[in-house]
Scaffold this active site. Structure first.
Site, PDB file in Angstrom:
ATOM      1  N   CYS A 129       0.870  -1.095   0.154  1.00  0.00           N
ATOM      2  CA  CYS A 129      -0.169   0.074   0.081  1.00  0.00           C
ATOM      3  C   CYS A 129       0.773   1.292  -0.219  1.00  0.00           C
ATOM      4  CB  CYS A 129      -0.888  -0.370   1.167  1.00  0.00           C
ATOM      5  SG  CYS A 129      -2.400   1.158   0.995  1.00  0.00           S
ATOM      6  N   HIS A 184      -3.588  -5.566   1.182  1.00  0.00           N
ATOM      7  CA  HIS A 184      -2.854  -5.482   2.497  1.00  0.00           C
ATOM      8  C   HIS A 184      -2.923  -7.143   2.804  1.00  0.00           C
ATOM      9  CE1 HIS A 184      -2.635  -1.405   3.915  1.00  0.00           C
ATOM     10  NE2 HIS A 184      -3.393  -1.349   2.985  1.00  0.00           N
ATOM     11  N   GLU A 235      -1.279  -8.554   5.374  1.00  0.00           N
ATOM     12  CA  GLU A 235      -1.199  -8.719   6.631  1.00  0.00           C
ATOM     13  C   GLU A 235      -2.780  -8.514   7.279  1.00  0.00           C
ATOM     14  OE1 GLU A 235      -0.482  -6.114   5.233  1.00  0.00           O
ATOM     15  OE2 GLU A 235      -1.438  -4.233   6.312  1.00  0.00           O
TER      16      GLU A 235
END
Lengths: 84, 225
Positions: free
Chosen positions: B87, B195, B197
């Protein structure tokens, strides 16, 4: 040495989508402004440079625009220089 | 397995702890790399996580390159070290010139925070080689400036060199070629807007992000001074 006032206008390059400019353009007819086109939304960076002459200022501003003030992939700059 | 991953923290970064938690849960070691540090220490791979580095002043990612850590990361990357930008980390990598192109405002002018289906394209990068071309992954996006753009010449190079790692199935932000993630020509520097994560457990709706981050352990990791 002279102090030079510089305005750097940064705007999306032609051909690069400018959704913010397009939104403004689509909104203007609602206020009766029917004949507006090519609205681009950018930013204005104002600065002062101490230098001997205008040519030196032009060179410095072109360099900082290319390397930092704009992202040349998506943005163009238009520079105005005033002797103060 | 205890690969040592550095996770960069600029002022305004906000995804570093999620990235560290994920890496640790996957069996790796992770440490913060503070932006003011001029060395990456003994880490074997680097994550530049999401957020708003230096407030995204001027342009997203534009100020980050002046942080001392970026000089060390450039050195690490240019000697083959694996770097993954997520990002805002992807934006930092393009602004730094480590990856080609730029990220501009989403078409439709909306901040987008939603799960996306991604299709793995090239598997030639350090991360991509853990996947099969054509695989579908579910990983969320969370951005306003995620609309990838580059010149037609750069696009040809990306295609020809197998640098397009991920594409969106339904291009939500208007990216050229529906690009969601790319790598450099050598494949050791990877940037992606989604993302990983945040796709690390069934509770979050997907575990596909684990595979992206665990690929860091399997990648062409390299020690650096």
């Amino acid at each position: 040495m002279t102090i030079w006032r510089v305005k750097v206008e940064v705007s999306p390059r032609s051909g690069i989508a400018d959704p913010a400019g397009a939104t403004i353009e689509r909104s203007l007819p609602a206020l009766g402004f029917e004949n507006v086109q090519n609205v681009r939304l950018g930013k204005l960076i104002c600065l002062e440079i101490e230098a001997e002459n205008r040519e030196e200022v032009e060179k410095l501003v072109a360099d900082m625009s290319e390397r930092f003030l704009t992202n040349p992939v998506i943005e163009d700059s238009y520079v105005e220089i005033f002797e103060s | 397995m205890s690969r040592h991953i550095g996770v960069v923290q600029f002022p305004g970064t906000n995804c570093e702890q999620d990235s560290i938690d994920t890496i640790k849960n996957l069996g790796g070691q992770a440490e913060i790399l503070w932006h003011g540090s001029d060395t990456v220490g003994s880490v074997e791979a680097i994550v530049i996580p999401g957020g708003f580095a230096h407030g995204d002043y001027l342009r997203c990612g534009a100020i980050a390159r002046f942080s001392p850590i970026m000089t060390a990361i450039s050195r690490f990357a240019n000697s083959g070290g694996v770097v993954l930008g997520i990002c805002n980390g992807f934006q930092v990598l393009t602004e730094t010139g480590l990856l080609p192109g730029a990220l501009q405002k989403n078409v439709g002018l909306k901040f987008l925070c939603q799960m996306e289906s991604l299709i793995v394209d090239s598997t030639s990068s350090a991360i991509g080689k853990s996947f099969k071309s054509g695989e579908q992954l579910q990983i969320p996006i969370n951005h306003f400036e995620g609309n990838y753009v580059c010149s037609p010449e750069v696009m040809c190079e990306l295609e020809a060199n197998g640098q397009i790692f991920l594409r969106y199935e339904s291009n939500p932000n208007g990216s050229i070629g529906s690009i969601a993630g790319i790598s450099n020509k050598e494949g050791n520097i990877v940037g992606m807007m989604p993302h990983p994560e945040r796709a690390t457990s069934v509770l979050l709706g997907s575990m596909d992000g684990n595979r992206i981050l665990s690929a860091l352990f399997e990648g062409n990791v390299k020690n650096n001074s």
